[in-house]
Design an enzyme around this catalytic site. Structure first.
Site, PDB file in Angstrom:
ATOM      1  N   ASP A  35       0.858  -1.184   0.000  1.00  0.00           N
ATOM      2  CA  ASP A  35       0.000   0.000   0.000  1.00  0.00           C
ATOM      3  C   ASP A  35       0.895   1.235   0.000  1.00  0.00           C
ATOM      4  OD1 ASP A  35      -2.053  -1.805   0.300  1.00  0.00           O
ATOM      5  OD2 ASP A  35      -2.814  -0.972   2.180  1.00  0.00           O
ATOM      6  N   HIS A  60       4.825  -7.451  -0.390  1.00  0.00           N
ATOM      7  CA  HIS A  60       4.505  -8.695  -1.092  1.00  0.00           C
ATOM      8  C   HIS A  60       5.179  -8.721  -2.464  1.00  0.00           C
ATOM      9  CE1 HIS A  60       1.101  -9.948   1.679  1.00  0.00           C
ATOM     10  NE2 HIS A  60       1.388  -8.722   2.087  1.00  0.00           N
ATOM     11  N   SER A  89       8.049   3.435   5.290  1.00  0.00           N
ATOM     12  CA  SER A  89       9.201   3.758   4.467  1.00  0.00           C
ATOM     13  C   SER A  89       8.844   3.676   2.987  1.00  0.00           C
ATOM     14  CB  SER A  89      10.386   2.867   4.803  1.00  0.00           C
ATOM     15  OG  SER A  89      11.562   3.443   4.294  1.00  0.00           O
TER      16      SER A  89
END
Length: 308
Positions: free
Chosen positions: A116, A172, A275
């Protein structure tokens, strides 16, 4: 190659005085960036790392309530819904999502967002240079600590995604891959907020980072986890916590004989605080990229483009 994402946020250059009039935050950004050069980055990160792992219930519950509330965390997506379900603030910050909260794009030819966040920059790599922000580029070689794979990404494609404190912080796989090498690159821990990215030259190649290099059916793929101020703590699913502890030299691990195969959408790592993730693909691997521009919101599993 069909490229649908050709829009950018870059405008014509203006004199400094006019730029400050158009962007009142410009002076604050410059001051904030300048102050960071003198700050003890890793001491501050270590302090936050300790604070995030306090298990004393009143303290950890207060941290979850205050920081989660300020950041605007969406609790409805979390698999665990109560303060008591979390051992410490970091457990909450790296929370799992409910099944079905993110859909991995089903197109077998798609590569997807690893996390995200918001698009910081994306598009073509110009020879050896990746765009950081208007007026700032950094080299593939510096980002990958001169790994031999650097040459394979020249004139390829990149996506840089900024994670804010409210975002889901697990990373991911953008596509199917077999792990070849992991590189831990020690460095600074500048903030990776958009303002600092605009002000600090070569920021992503200066900050501490963990580089994972994969072999895919379409060629090599790099997924780079970039540390940041109050963060600089990163895990991978195959090695656990990579940093801290911190080192002074680049460390490269050969994982090619371990047969670590990860499918598109599989978890591959996480940030302990927010980050930036950078994905690199070689020119021959990509047939099209989606229409995205700096500032656009993306979710893990969302299509970023198509592979050949």
């Amino acid at each position: 190659i069909s490229i649908t994402a050709r829009r950018t946020c870059h405008g014509a250059g203006t004199p400094a005085a006019d730029q400050l009039k158009e962007n009142p935050m410009g002076l604050f950004e410059k001051l904030f960036a300048a102050i960071q050069y003198a700050l003890p980055h890793h001491f501050l990160s270590g302090l936050v790392n300790w604070l995030m792992r306090i298990r004393f219930k009143p303290v950890k519950n207060l941290l979850i309530a205050v920081v989660g509330g300020i950041a605007g965390v969406d609790w409805s997506e979390a698999r665990r819904q109560e303060y008591a379900d979390y051992d410490c603030f970091n457990d909450f910050f790296t929370r799992e999502l409910q099944d079905g909260a993110r859909e991995i794009d089903p197109d077998p030819g798609a590569f997807v967002s690893p996390s995200d966040g918001r698009i910081s920059q994306c598009g073509r790599i110009t020879n050896n240079l990746i765009l950081q922000a208007k007026g700032h580029h950094y080299s593939i070689r510096s980002l990958l600590a001169n790994d031999p794979a650097s040459a394979e990404f020249m004139n390829g494609f990149f996506h840089t995604i900024y994670l804010s404190p409210r975002d889901y912080h697990r990373v991911h796989m953008p596509a199917n891959g077999v792990l070849q090498r992991m590189i831990h690159v020690p460095g600074r821990a500048f903030s990776v907020s958009p303002g600092t990215v605009r002000q600090v030259p070569g920021l992503f190649a200066r900050n501490e980072r963990v580089v994972s290099l994969f072999a895919t059916p379409h060629g090599p793929m790099a997924v780079v986890l970039v540390g940041a101020m109050l963060v600089s703590s990163m895990d991978t699913v195959w090695a656990g916590t990579v940093t801290p502890p911190r080192g002074r030299r680049v460390k490269t691990g050969d994982w090619s004989r371990r047969d670590i195969q990860l499918k598109k959408g599989d978890e591959m790592g996480r940030f302990n605080m927010g980050s930036t993730v950078i994905v690199l693909l070689p020119p021959g691997a990509v047939s099209a990229i989606e229409e995205l521009e700096p500032g656009d919101i993306v979710q893990m599993g969302q299509k970023l483009g198509r592979l050949r």
